[in-house]
Scaffold this active site. Structure first.
Site, PDB file in Angstrom:
ATOM      1  N   THR B 317       0.843  -1.199   0.000  1.00  0.00           N
ATOM      2  CA  THR B 317       0.000   0.000   0.000  1.00  0.00           C
ATOM      3  C   THR B 317       0.877   1.247   0.000  1.00  0.00           C
ATOM      4  O   THR B 317       0.635   2.203  -0.728  1.00  0.00           O
ATOM      5  CB  THR B 317      -0.919   0.027   1.235  1.00  0.00           C
ATOM      6  OG1 THR B 317      -1.677  -1.184   1.243  1.00  0.00           O
ATOM      7  CG2 THR B 317      -1.869   1.213   1.199  1.00  0.00           C
ATOM      8  N   TRP B 320       2.589   1.661  -3.337  1.00  0.00           N
ATOM      9  CA  TRP B 320       1.614   2.005  -4.372  1.00  0.00           C
ATOM     10  C   TRP B 320       1.494   3.523  -4.492  1.00  0.00           C
ATOM     11  O   TRP B 320       1.277   4.059  -5.570  1.00  0.00           O
ATOM     12  CB  TRP B 320       0.252   1.397  -4.021  1.00  0.00           C
ATOM     13  CG  TRP B 320      -0.808   1.668  -5.046  1.00  0.00           C
ATOM     14  CD1 TRP B 320      -1.083   0.916  -6.155  1.00  0.00           C
ATOM     15  CD2 TRP B 320      -1.710   2.776  -5.065  1.00  0.00           C
ATOM     16  NE1 TRP B 320      -2.092   1.486  -6.868  1.00  0.00           N
ATOM     17  CE2 TRP B 320      -2.506   2.630  -6.228  1.00  0.00           C
ATOM     18  CE3 TRP B 320      -1.927   3.869  -4.239  1.00  0.00           C
ATOM     19  CZ2 TRP B 320      -3.510   3.546  -6.569  1.00  0.00           C
ATOM     20  CZ3 TRP B 320      -2.913   4.784  -4.577  1.00  0.00           C
ATOM     21  CH2 TRP B 320      -3.691   4.613  -5.722  1.00  0.00           C
ATOM     22  N   HIS B 321       1.663   4.238  -3.355  1.00  0.00           N
ATOM     23  CA  HIS B 321       1.476   5.682  -3.363  1.00  0.00           C
ATOM     24  C   HIS B 321       2.604   6.427  -4.040  1.00  0.00           C
ATOM     25  O   HIS B 321       2.479   7.615  -4.340  1.00  0.00           O
ATOM     26  CB  HIS B 321       1.294   6.212  -1.931  1.00  0.00           C
ATOM     27  CG  HIS B 321      -0.072   5.937  -1.394  1.00  0.00           C
ATOM     28  ND1 HIS B 321      -0.411   4.725  -0.842  1.00  0.00           N
ATOM     29  CD2 HIS B 321      -1.176   6.704  -1.338  1.00  0.00           C
ATOM     30  CE1 HIS B 321      -1.678   4.768  -0.470  1.00  0.00           C
ATOM     31  NE2 HIS B 321      -2.172   5.951  -0.758  1.00  0.00           N
ATOM     32  N   GLY B 322       3.724   5.762  -4.250  1.00  0.00           N
ATOM     33  CA  GLY B 322       4.798   6.455  -4.940  1.00  0.00           C
ATOM     34  C   GLY B 322       6.073   5.646  -4.929  1.00  0.00           C
ATOM     35  O   GLY B 322       6.295   4.809  -4.057  1.00  0.00           O
TER      36      GLY B 322
END
Lengths: 372, 465
Positions: B317, B320-322
């Site tokens: 997670t 996934w954000h960067g």
């Protein structure tokens, strides 16, 4: 939700987006914005090359925004909304009643040192006396008008530090001369420049440094040449309801002065005041005709010669200096690409003045050319 | 293209809606398919090819899996594995290659050149979205979509293409085949879109400026008040930006006859971090739950296994954000609190509700500082100022200036992040509401337009001299 309410809601939405879709197509595109003093994006020409480089879509997007119907009014409205929400500034300018003041950031001592060193390098390189003048900007002189606790940095601190590090032959004490008259109309309210009156006080400070006797204020024939000057801070802030400024001249252009623009080939002769600028937005450029890499002025008076390394503040100062010099050259380091020391040597100037406003001195990227 | 732009609002959207409702309904998917690609390709036209490749890959995989799923489970499984690997490889290549290359290059003797590719917009969203389809078919949760245009429309559906919600195929499968646009739904869509537009343009963009003021402050400048002001501003910015975008997506979906699932549910009123993640970016949490956590065994294989599963899910997670190790750390930071809550904290928080609120806000706000600061040292500068009083002391003049200038906006934003506004509005007399809705729509449109037109306001000034 009732059905009528739904229909009205949908209608408002569709009429708004559809209405402006049609309006934007129907209204003619503007090439130039007087309010912003810039050329606006026109419909870009389509090519596959531009499309795949991403340039076409970017230009097209700018086009939709810059040609949006009633653009100037939207921008003013946004500025009003910012003030309504409690802010005291918009787009980097403070709203101070009838005056708009640009923000200022202190770049720090190291950065100032780096810049002053260029001035020092010039002073060492040439035999001619080098005078160094920093003009405190409108935001400094009018600091008392700033909103409470506004985070604009002190220009006086920058100026004091720069002078303490300067090895020029003399530092011109402009801040005392301007500070003593800070309640007078010495800076435009809608522009970052000093007024002709401000330039006069700057001139007295310069005279003191150079050992000249300034003409007294009452001896001039003051003429108002414009009463609707809306300057740079007016443009950038969006506070377009602020009253325009007045431009005055103190020294008449009697035709005895020859201003040669050496940037042009062949050199182009022009007047002291280019009055055609009074008909456009950029009215301050009436002084000498705005920016140029190099101007040479034959004053028609007797006296020594002077080279000014300039920013645009110098343009409204020059009229006061005419009577003391036979020749005044103005070089602009943003455009001039020769050797400065070489030019001084070739022309045998009697003195050199490096004159910048503090905001320009701390941000200009071409000061290194002083040492070339 | 983004929703909050003049181009989208005043050219793209009117044209899309007009043609959509003029053509017969059997052509509507095709029209959407075409305009989706225009929308997607606007920023980087070349990446349309990537999108088309992604559509073809998953379309074919779906067909093959559908063909074998009942007769030859092994073959179906093989196709699914290949498809998933290819999807993830694409995401990895465009998003994470440079991160891995840089990290490995830090080892002496290893030198992997970075590619410097620009990230295809929305790739994280649409890869997840597309991948879910063959998995659902394999699991028997969804039928095979034989119509290429319909499938392509699902993958590239412009409302949620670049910032979610992550729509699983099974959730809108039926709507692709048959949807009944209605006045009621369209009106709801308009309202929802306007709410999102206001969140994004009027709140998020503006509070964001406050964060920008402080983000790079030196320890000597950053006071306690300043650091909190900035951290709260960013917490509000990211919520209103992201949820505003989701609202606009859901609203646009409704205008076109789609119903997407909700993505945010007032996350800042949570009483625990567990609850926060049930209210924040719900479509992402759901995706990870359905396609990673539960397949790994979830909580069914004992506590140690569950903890490992949580760590895996939250590492992913975060990343996934960067593509930066900061985000991995941020994910693990949340894993820490979630595990703590699973073990014992949640029970205790149930009895201490006020503390629960405060604790959750502290975790979330501090988390955003980690999330947004690109360097660890700057994160520490902030934490020192927020929790240990920075070198600059409690409060400075400029903090008061920004507090005065942004106070009203911050108060409005905080109020808008609570459900109270909606509750109060619902209590108004019907007539008043009926009059207020169109008026509010007009007001938001007018002010947002002013801000959007101003956004390129970059006058050429002879200012520099």
């Amino acid at each position: 939700m009732k059905k009528t309410c739904q229909i009205v809601a949908i209608a408002v939405f569709l009429l708004f987006i559809g209405g402006f879709f049609v309006l934007n197509i129907a209204m003619p595109d503007r090439e130039f914005s007087q309010q912003e003093n810039k050329y606006l994006q026109m419909l870009p020409e389509f090519s596959f090359k531009a499309l795949f480089s991403g340039k076409y879509t970017k230009d097209f997007e700018d086009y939709t925004t810059e040609q949006f119907a009633f653009r100037d009014a939207w921008i003013t409205m946004k500025a009003r909304c910012e003030l309504l929400s409690g802010k005291k500034e918009n787009n980097g300018a403070y709203y101070c009643g009838d005056t708009i003041l640009p923000d200022f950031d202190d770049p720090g001592k190291e950065e100032i040192d780096r810049r002053v060193d260029y001035v020092n390098a010039l002073a060492e390189k040439v035999d001619t006396p080098v005078y160094f003048g920093l003009i405190p900007g409108s935001t400094e002189i009018n600091a008392s008008l700033l909103p409470k606790n506004a985070p604009a940095d002190s220009q006086q601190t920058v100026l004091d530090w720069a002078y303490s590090r300067s090895r020029a032959d003399a530092n011109v004490d402009l801040q005392s001369a301007l500070g003593a008259h800070k309640n007078e109309y010495i800076f435009y309210r809608t522009d970052h420049h000093w007024t002709s009156l401000g330039a006069y006080y700057g001139y007295t400070a310069l005279c003191e440094s150079m050992g000249l006797t300034p003409t007294s204020l009452s001896a001039y024939d003051r003429q108002t040449v414009s009463e609707d000057f809306c300057g740079t801070t007016w443009s950038s802030s969006g506070f377009t309801w602020v009253e325009p400024d007045t431009i005055e001249t103190f020294v008449p252009d009697d035709g005895s002065v020859t201003v040669l623009d050496l940037e042009k080939d062949p050199p182009q002769e022009g007047p002291l005041y280019v009055t055609s600028f009074l008909d456009v937005k950029d009215k301050y450029s009436m002084f000498l005709g705005g920016n140029s890499a190099l101007r040479s002025i034959e004053t028609g008076h007797d006296g020594p010669s002077l080279l000014i390394v300039r920013d645009s503040y110098a343009d409204s100062l020059v009229p006061f200096l005419l009577e003391h010099f036979s020749r005044i050259d103005l070089v602009d380091l943003r455009y001039y690409r020769g050797s400065l020391a070489g030019y001084i040597g070739e022309n045998g100037f009697d003195s050199v003045l490096v004159l910048y406003s503090v905001p320009n001195f701390t941000t200009d990227q071409n000061l290194f050319l002083l040492s070339m | 293209m983004v929703f909050s732009s003049i181009l989208f609002l005043f050219i793209y959207l009117p044209v899309v809606l007009a043609v959509y409702y003029i053509v017969p309904s059997r052509w509507r998917n095709l029209w959407l398919f075409v305009v989706n690609l225009v929308f997607y390709g606007w920023g980087e036209p070349v990446y349309i090819l990537l999108m088309v490749f992604s559509i073809c890959l998953n379309y074919v995989s779906g067909l093959l899996i559908g063909k074998y799923v009942l007769t030859d489970r092994k073959k179906a499984r093989l196709v699914l594995v290949i498809n998933t690997v290819l999807n993830l490889a694409m995401l990895f290549f465009f998003k994470y290659f440079d991160l891995v290359a840089r990290t490995l290059s830090a080892i002496p003797g290893v030198r992997i050149p970075t590619l410097g590719l620009s990230l295809p917009i929305g790739i994280s969203f649409y890869t997840f979205q597309t991948m879910s389809y063959p998995i659902d078919v394999y699991r028997g949760d969804s039928y095979v979509q034989k119509n290429f245009i319909k499938f392509g429309t699902f993958v590239a559906l412009f409302p949620q293409l670049i910032a979610g919600p992550i729509v699983r195929y099974k959730d809108i499968a039926r709507q692709l085949d048959e949807r009944h646009e209605s006045l009621d739904q369209f009106a709801n869509g308009v309202q929802r879109f306007i709410v999102g537009l206001a969140k994004k343009v009027l709140i998020a963009n503006n509070v964001g400026m406050l964060w920008d003021v402080y983000a790079n402050a030196s320890p000597a400048q950053l006071t306690f008040v300043g650091a909190w002001l900035a951290a709260v501003a960013f917490s509000l910015q990211i919520y209103f930006d992201f949820s505003g975008y989701s609202d606009m997506a859901i609203g646009l979906g409704k205008m076109l006859g789609f119903d997407f699932l909700e993505n945010f549910n007032y996350p800042y009123i949570s009483r625990s971090v567990t609850e926060f993640w049930r209210r924040w970016h719900m479509s992402l949490s759901t995706w990870f739950r359905d396609y990673v956590y539960i397949p790994l065994g979830g909580s069914r294989k004992g506590l140690p296994r569950q903890l490992i599963n949580l760590l895996i899910v939250w590492s992913l997670t975060g990343l996934w954000h960067g593509a930066s190790w900061t985000f991995l750390f941020w994910g693990l930071y949340y894993a820490f609190f979630l595990i703590l809550e699973k073990m014992f904290l949640l029970k205790w928080l149930d009895k201490h509700k006020v503390i629960g609120h405060i604790y959750t806000l502290l975790v979330a706000i501090s988390g955003w500082v980690i999330f947004q600061q690109t360097s660890v040292s700057q994160t520490l500068v902030f934490f020192r100022a927020m929790y240990g009083f920075g070198q600059a002391g409690f409060c400075a003049g400029r903090d008061l200036y920004y507090l005065a200038g942004f106070g009203l906006l911050l108060a409005a934003a905080i109020f808008a992040s609570l459900p109270a506004g909606r509750t109060l509005f619902a209590r108004l007399p019907e007539k008043l509401r009926s009059a207020a809705v169109p008026a509010l729509i007009a007001l938001v449109l007018v002010i947002s337009t002013a801000y959007l037109v101003d956004s390129t306001y970059n006058p050429f000034l002879y200012f520099r001299f």
